[in-house]
Design a protein around this motif. Structure first.
Motif, PDB file in Angstrom:
ATOM      1  N   THR A 145       0.857  -1.184   0.000  1.00 36.51           N
ATOM      2  CA  THR A 145       0.000   0.000   0.000  1.00 36.51           C
ATOM      3  C   THR A 145       0.897   1.239   0.000  1.00 36.51           C
ATOM      4  O   THR A 145       2.065   1.160   0.392  1.00 36.51           O
ATOM      5  CB  THR A 145      -0.902   0.043   1.250  1.00 36.51           C
ATOM      6  N   PRO A 146       0.361   2.383  -0.403  1.00 36.92           N
ATOM      7  CA  PRO A 146       1.162   3.619  -0.355  1.00 36.92           C
ATOM      8  C   PRO A 146       1.618   3.971   1.067  1.00 36.92           C
ATOM      9  O   PRO A 146       2.615   4.651   1.247  1.00 36.92           O
ATOM     10  CB  PRO A 146       0.206   4.686  -0.894  1.00 36.92           C
ATOM     11  N   GLN A 147       0.890   3.464   2.075  1.00 34.14           N
ATOM     12  CA  GLN A 147       1.229   3.748   3.470  1.00 34.14           C
ATOM     13  C   GLN A 147       2.345   2.847   4.001  1.00 34.14           C
ATOM     14  O   GLN A 147       2.758   2.982   5.146  1.00 34.14           O
ATOM     15  CB  GLN A 147      -0.016   3.593   4.362  1.00 34.14           C
ATOM     16  N   GLY A 148       2.805   1.891   3.192  1.00 37.08           N
ATOM     17  CA  GLY A 148       3.904   1.043   3.606  1.00 37.08           C
ATOM     18  C   GLY A 148       3.486  -0.281   4.222  1.00 37.08           C
ATOM     19  O   GLY A 148       4.322  -1.007   4.758  1.00 37.08           O
ATOM     20  N   SER A 149       2.196  -0.611   4.170  1.00 36.78           N
ATOM     21  CA  SER A 149       1.763  -1.910   4.677  1.00 36.78           C
ATOM     22  C   SER A 149       1.371  -2.799   3.491  1.00 36.78           C
ATOM     23  O   SER A 149       1.782  -2.536   2.363  1.00 36.78           O
ATOM     24  CB  SER A 149       0.600  -1.737   5.663  1.00 36.78           C
ATOM     25  N   TRP A 150       0.574  -3.826   3.742  1.00 42.07           N
ATOM     26  CA  TRP A 150       0.224  -4.796   2.719  1.00 42.07           C
ATOM     27  C   TRP A 150      -1.270  -5.042   2.703  1.00 42.07           C
ATOM     28  O   TRP A 150      -1.932  -4.941   3.731  1.00 42.07           O
ATOM     29  CB  TRP A 150       0.932  -6.127   2.984  1.00 42.07           C
ATOM     30  N   TYR A 151      -1.805  -5.362   1.531  1.00 40.51           N
ATOM     31  CA  TYR A 151      -3.188  -5.808   1.442  1.00 40.51           C
ATOM     32  C   TYR A 151      -3.237  -7.065   0.579  1.00 40.51           C
ATOM     33  O   TYR A 151      -2.314  -7.356  -0.179  1.00 40.51           O
ATOM     34  CB  TYR A 151      -4.111  -4.716   0.893  1.00 40.51           C
ATOM     35  N   ILE A 152      -4.327  -7.816   0.728  1.00 36.03           N
ATOM     36  CA  ILE A 152      -4.516  -9.048  -0.033  1.00 36.03           C
ATOM     37  C   ILE A 152      -5.214  -8.689  -1.340  1.00 36.03           C
ATOM     38  O   ILE A 152      -6.368  -8.273  -1.327  1.00 36.03           O
ATOM     39  CB  ILE A 152      -5.356 -10.062   0.753  1.00 36.03           C
ATOM     40  N   HIS A 153      -4.498  -8.831  -2.445  1.00 33.52           N
ATOM     41  CA  HIS A 153      -5.098  -8.565  -3.749  1.00 33.52           C
ATOM     42  C   HIS A 153      -5.859  -9.791  -4.246  1.00 33.52           C
ATOM     43  O   HIS A 153      -6.961  -9.675  -4.774  1.00 33.52           O
ATOM     44  CB  HIS A 153      -4.025  -8.147  -4.750  1.00 33.52           C
ATOM     45  N   ASN A 154      -5.255 -10.975  -4.077  1.00 33.76           N
ATOM     46  CA  ASN A 154      -5.905 -12.235  -4.458  1.00 33.76           C
ATOM     47  C   ASN A 154      -5.780 -13.219  -3.306  1.00 33.76           C
ATOM     48  O   ASN A 154      -4.750 -13.284  -2.650  1.00 33.76           O
ATOM     49  CB  ASN A 154      -5.247 -12.853  -5.700  1.00 33.76           C
TER      50      ASN A 154
END
Length: 144
Positions: A127-136
């Motif tokens: 993410t732009p904030q430096g963390s992670w998200y689940i795309h798939n």
């Protein structure tokens, strides 16, 4: 059974560029895996911060697009308690700074004596904030 040797099609320089983009992909994957299953097992509703509107979940044969649809599926699963026991957590870097995570393990559902085997794949994106998200997110029970 014949063993076939397959040579990688990605050049070593390309692979090193992908890995350099996220040199800590293995550590990030393992930390993510531990966090995800801890939250899933204790308070599934809190998983919503890990998904975005462009995220997609394939759960067995059903597909769910977007954070709301994914959370509806995850929070309405038909069990009271679940405990994930992770056996393996493999990872690879992907273009765009992402991480592909493949997990295998056992599910203990409602305190049952016979755990279910599962496999799950996550494609994590920064993410732009430096963390992670689940795309798939792909989940499948293994019945054999």
């Amino acid at each position: 059974c014949t063993r076939v040797s397959v040579r990688p099609r990605i050049s070593s320089s390309r692979l090193s560029v992908m890995a350099a983009a996220n040199a800590n992909f293995l550590e990030i994957s393992k930390a993510f895996c531990q966090h995800y299953y801890n939250v899933f097992d204790t308070d599934r509703a809190k998983l919503q911060t890990l998904y975005q509107d462009g995220s997609m979940l394939t759960f067995e044969d059903a597909q769910f697009m977007g954070m709301q649809a994914i959370m509806t599926k995850l929070t309405t699963l038909q069990f009271a308690t679940v405990q994930h026991q992770v056996t393996t957590c493999d990872a690879q870097p992907t273009p765009g700074g992402g991480i592909l995570c493949f997990i295998t393990g056992k599910l203990v559902v409602d305190g049952g004596a016979n755990p279910l085997m599962f496999g799950q794949t996550f494609h994590l994106m920064p993410t732009p904030q430096g963390s992670w998200y689940i795309h798939n997110d792909l989940f499948r029970l293994n019945y054999t």
